[in-house]
Design an enzyme around this catalytic site. Structure first.
Site, PDB file in Angstrom:
ATOM      1  N   GLY A 147     105.188  39.650 161.406  1.00 57.27           N
ATOM      2  CA  GLY A 147     105.579  38.444 160.676  1.00 57.27           C
ATOM      3  C   GLY A 147     105.828  37.272 161.602  1.00 57.27           C
ATOM      4  N   TYR A 168     113.761  35.312 196.944  1.00 54.60           N
ATOM      5  CA  TYR A 168     112.557  34.772 196.296  1.00 54.60           C
ATOM      6  C   TYR A 168     111.844  33.769 197.183  1.00 54.60           C
ATOM      7  CZ  TYR A 168     109.628  32.555 192.746  1.00 54.60           C
ATOM      8  OH  TYR A 168     108.568  32.062 192.038  1.00 54.60           O
ATOM      9  N   ASN A 184     131.411  44.839 203.306  1.00 58.69           N
ATOM     10  CA  ASN A 184     132.185  43.715 202.780  1.00 58.69           C
ATOM     11  C   ASN A 184     131.331  42.459 202.790  1.00 58.69           C
ATOM     12  OD1 ASN A 184     134.921  42.845 201.836  1.00 58.69           O
ATOM     13  ND2 ASN A 184     134.512  41.329 203.432  1.00 58.69           N
ATOM     14  N   ARG A 231     111.923  31.527 159.923  1.00 56.79           N
ATOM     15  CA  ARG A 231     113.307  31.044 159.894  1.00 56.79           C
ATOM     16  C   ARG A 231     113.957  31.009 161.271  1.00 56.79           C
ATOM     17  NH1 ARG A 231     114.545  35.288 155.148  1.00 56.79           N
ATOM     18  NH2 ARG A 231     112.669  36.197 156.057  1.00 56.79           N
ATOM     19  N   ASN A 283     116.799  37.141 160.731  1.00 52.53           N
ATOM     20  CA  ASN A 283     115.822  36.181 160.247  1.00 52.53           C
ATOM     21  C   ASN A 283     116.042  34.796 160.844  1.00 52.53           C
ATOM     22  OD1 ASN A 283     114.563  38.070 158.445  1.00 52.53           O
ATOM     23  ND2 ASN A 283     116.331  37.841 157.110  1.00 52.53           N
ATOM     24  N   ASN A 343     118.208  46.534 149.954  1.00 55.84           N
ATOM     25  CA  ASN A 343     117.181  47.320 150.650  1.00 55.84           C
ATOM     26  C   ASN A 343     117.286  47.072 152.155  1.00 55.84           C
ATOM     27  OD1 ASN A 343     114.782  48.437 151.599  1.00 55.84           O
ATOM     28  ND2 ASN A 343     113.533  46.694 150.903  1.00 55.84           N
ATOM     29  N   LYS A 374     109.431  36.501 166.652  1.00 54.52           N
ATOM     30  CA  LYS A 374     110.787  36.937 166.277  1.00 54.52           C
ATOM     31  C   LYS A 374     111.220  38.221 166.973  1.00 54.52           C
ATOM     32  CE  LYS A 374     111.834  38.344 161.911  1.00 54.52           C
ATOM     33  NZ  LYS A 374     112.323  38.140 160.535  1.00 54.52           N
ATOM     34  N   ASP A 424     112.810  43.667 163.099  1.00 54.10           N
ATOM     35  CA  ASP A 424     113.890  42.665 163.162  1.00 54.10           C
ATOM     36  C   ASP A 424     115.232  43.260 162.731  1.00 54.10           C
ATOM     37  OD1 ASP A 424     113.535  42.922 160.432  1.00 54.10           O
ATOM     38  OD2 ASP A 424     113.382  40.767 160.031  1.00 54.10           O
TER      39      ASP A 424
HETATM   40  C1  UD1 Z   1     112.362  42.602 153.841  1.00 52.88           C
HETATM   41  C2  UD1 Z   1     112.258  43.327 152.486  1.00 52.88           C
HETATM   42  C3  UD1 Z   1     113.616  43.224 151.788  1.00 52.88           C
HETATM   43  C4  UD1 Z   1     114.700  43.842 152.681  1.00 52.88           C
HETATM   44  C5  UD1 Z   1     114.699  43.202 154.084  1.00 52.88           C
HETATM   45  C6  UD1 Z   1     115.614  43.987 155.000  1.00 52.88           C
HETATM   46  C7  UD1 Z   1     109.959  43.125 151.644  1.00 52.88           C
HETATM   47  C8  UD1 Z   1     109.051  42.390 150.755  1.00 52.88           C
HETATM   48  N1  UD1 Z   1     111.232  42.702 151.688  1.00 52.88           N
HETATM   49  O1  UD1 Z   1     112.631  41.231 153.570  1.00 52.88           O
HETATM   50  O2  UD1 Z   1     113.580  43.913 150.540  1.00 52.88           O
HETATM   51  O3  UD1 Z   1     115.970  43.683 152.060  1.00 52.88           O
HETATM   52  O4  UD1 Z   1     113.372  43.216 154.658  1.00 52.88           O
HETATM   53  O5  UD1 Z   1     115.744  43.386 156.251  1.00 52.88           O
HETATM   54  O6  UD1 Z   1     109.525  44.077 152.274  1.00 52.88           O
HETATM   55  N2  UD1 Z   1     106.069  41.717 158.555  1.00 52.88           N
HETATM   56  C9  UD1 Z   1     104.809  42.109 158.944  1.00 52.88           C
HETATM   57  N3  UD1 Z   1     103.727  41.617 158.278  1.00 52.88           N
HETATM   58  C10 UD1 Z   1     103.850  40.776 157.215  1.00 52.88           C
HETATM   59  C11 UD1 Z   1     105.151  40.389 156.814  1.00 52.88           C
HETATM   60  C12 UD1 Z   1     106.247  40.882 157.503  1.00 52.88           C
HETATM   61  O7  UD1 Z   1     104.644  42.866 159.893  1.00 52.88           O
HETATM   62  O8  UD1 Z   1     102.819  40.399 156.657  1.00 52.88           O
HETATM   63  C13 UD1 Z   1     107.238  42.244 159.299  1.00 52.88           C
HETATM   64  C14 UD1 Z   1     108.106  41.186 159.929  1.00 52.88           C
HETATM   65  O9  UD1 Z   1     107.678  40.906 161.245  1.00 52.88           O
HETATM   66  C15 UD1 Z   1     109.485  41.826 159.910  1.00 52.88           C
HETATM   67  C16 UD1 Z   1     109.417  42.769 158.719  1.00 52.88           C
HETATM   68  O10 UD1 Z   1     108.066  42.928 158.404  1.00 52.88           O
HETATM   69  O11 UD1 Z   1     109.758  42.560 161.077  1.00 52.88           O
HETATM   70  C17 UD1 Z   1     110.182  42.245 157.511  1.00 52.88           C
HETATM   71  O12 UD1 Z   1     109.644  40.990 157.157  1.00 52.88           O
HETATM   72  P1  UD1 Z   1     110.572  39.784 156.725  1.00 52.88           P
HETATM   73  O13 UD1 Z   1     109.710  38.639 156.386  1.00 52.88           O
HETATM   74  O14 UD1 Z   1     111.650  39.590 157.695  1.00 52.88           O
HETATM   75  O15 UD1 Z   1     111.149  40.382 155.352  1.00 52.88           O
HETATM   76  P2  UD1 Z   1     112.529  40.037 154.647  1.00 52.88           P
HETATM   77  O16 UD1 Z   1     112.383  38.776 153.902  1.00 52.88           O
HETATM   78  O17 UD1 Z   1     113.639  40.119 155.621  1.00 52.88           O
HETATM   79 CA    CA Z   2     113.814  40.384 157.791  1.00 57.04          CA
END
Ligand code: UD1
Ligand code: CA
Length: 428
Positions: free
Chosen positions: A11, A356, A346, A15, A230, A172, A23, A105
């Protein structure tokens, strides 16, 4: 049993508002968020797949350097968490063991909790398990929606939730355990008709219910463990939680932390009994500190530091990638980098190891053997060795090997001009 981990790290991390760092490579006390997750799963799973996408090359480079057994799988474009997991399908076509899914994350989860989660999955004969917890303020997380008989029915994301669903405090964690053979076909059936137009992994829950699978939630008591990062605010908060967890563990094992509010000690630092850590000390990365040491106040250990017993690392001392043997003192205002210090050494105030070379961009080693004494304000220009028992006079710049028990001085001879000030004042 065969368990594979899939870690979502593709992802964008919008944010976080970062132009330079994906991230999952943001750090807490010298370790990347992804590193925390991998350290927790590497002993309980026999293969780890990391889904990369945004800044994929940097994440891959980081993994090659630090977790070479982890496999990277590219997700491009990034169409959501469900789409991300589907990227491993070609690799696990004939696999019929368990898959543990985690987010890159969520660094606060403990290995022990993951073990208990897997045990729960097995003992309940679940096909799909999801980890959940209760949050007083569930904002931003997916909500666990249960049926009237308390079965997990589905997960609804904040952006798709009705006001009643938003009021649900069970969230979740983003951590799942799946019987792969039973769920692998779900991914091609996920839909993106939601507020974010993404293929949500959370929809695997309702898919499982519709397909008569055994779906359960493992409710975690310690909600801190699933704290997801996030934003930069979340990053700071997670660091605090991790730090207090570590300080608490150290104090329980017999280490004095004079002021937990101003002391930072990384997860990968071990400290022996009766060592005292004084306020405003910052210890990041992997370090090993022995017994009966005094660290700080205001000391900075940057990783790769091994400190034996009865050692003092005092105020405004920075140490990096160095070994310090027992009964040695580095009392004040010094920098010790890429060095090896013997026993009973010491180090005078203001001593610097010049490790360096900015021309060749290389770092070199300083070796100080047992019983060496370095006078204040000296510079040890590496690579350099001071043999056993040798002394270095205050204010010296040492550029070559000093033989044992010798005195080395590079100071200009002291000149005293009698009454110089008086004469100047009179002749004006
Ligand atoms: C997600 C969950 C949410 C949960 C929360 C917990 C979903 C739709 N939502 O939300 O229910 O409460 O985590 O922390 O699953 N990522 C990918 N590929 C993508 C999108 C995201 O690899 O296409 C990865 C991101 O890098 C991240 C993780 O998935 O490490 C979660 O993505 P993020 O966008 O942070 O989801 P949340 O909105 O936090
Ligand atoms: Ca997240």
């Amino acid at each position: 049993m065969d368990i594979k981990a899939v870690i979502l790290a593709a992802g964008k991390g919008t944010r976080m508002k970062s132009e330079t760092t994906p991230k999952v490579l943001h750090q807490i006390m010298g370790k990347e968020l992804l590193g925390y997750v991998l350290d927790n799963v590497k002993d309980i799973t026999n293969e780890q797949y990391v889904i990369v996408g945004h800044h994929a090359q940097e994440v891959e480079k980081y993994l090659q350097k630090n977790y070479e057994t982890a496999k990277t799988v590219l997700q491009s474009p990034q169409l959501g968490t469900g789409h991300a997991v589907s990227m491993v399908c070609p690799y696990l076509e004939n696999y019929d063991g368990l898959v543990l899914i985690l987010c890159g994350d969520t660094p606060l989860i403990k290995a022990q909790t993951l073990k208990e989660f897997i045990d729960f999955h097995k003992s309940t004969n679940s096909d799909i398990s999801v980890m959940s917890t209760m949050f007083d303020n569930p904002t931003g997380y997916g909500r666990i929606i249960r049926t009237s008989d308390n079965q997990v029915e589905k997960i609804v994301e904040e952006k798709d939730a009705t006001p009643e669903q938003k009021a649900v405090k069970e969230v979740n964690a983003g951590i799942y355990c799946l019987d792969w053979a039973k769920v692998k076909n779900s991914f091609s059936q996920l839909k993106s008709n939601n507020a974010q137009g993404e293929y949500y992994l959370v929809d695997i829950i309702s898919w499982g219910r519709e397909n008569n699978l055994n779906v359960n939630a493992y409710v975690l008591d310690d909600s801190d463990e699933i704290y997801g990062i996030n934003s930069r605010q979340n990053l700071a908060q997670a660091a605090k939680i991790l730090n207090h967890r570590k300080l608490d563990e150290l104090m329980t094992s017999g280490v004095t932390i004079v002021d937990p509010d101003s002391t930072w000690i990384s997860e990968d630092t071990t400290i022996g009994q009766d060592t005292i850590v004084y306020p405003s000390t910052y210890i990041e990365g992997k370090n090993k500190i022995g017994k009966n040491c005094k660290i700080g106040p205001m000391a900075h250990l940057r990783g790769g530091v091994e400190i034996c017993d009865n050692i003092k690392v005092g105020n405004f001392v920075e140490v990096k990638k160095s070994k310090i043997n027992s009964n040695t003192n580095v009392g004040h205002l010094s920098y010790i980098g890429d060095s090896e210090l013997g026993q009973r050494v010491n180090i005078g105030a203001g001593t610097i190891t010049a490790n360096y070379d900015p021309i060749s961009k290389t770092k070199s080693k300083t070796v100080l053997k047992d019983d060496v004494k370095i006078g204040s304000n000296s510079v040890l220009v590496a690579p350099v060795t001071v043999e056993q028992g040798a002394n270095v006079g205050a204010g010296s710049v040492i550029t070559k090997t000093i033989p044992q028990w010798a005195l080395a001085l590079t100071r200009a001879p002291l000149k005293v001009l009698e009454n110089w000030v008086t004469r100047k004042l009179q002749n004006k």
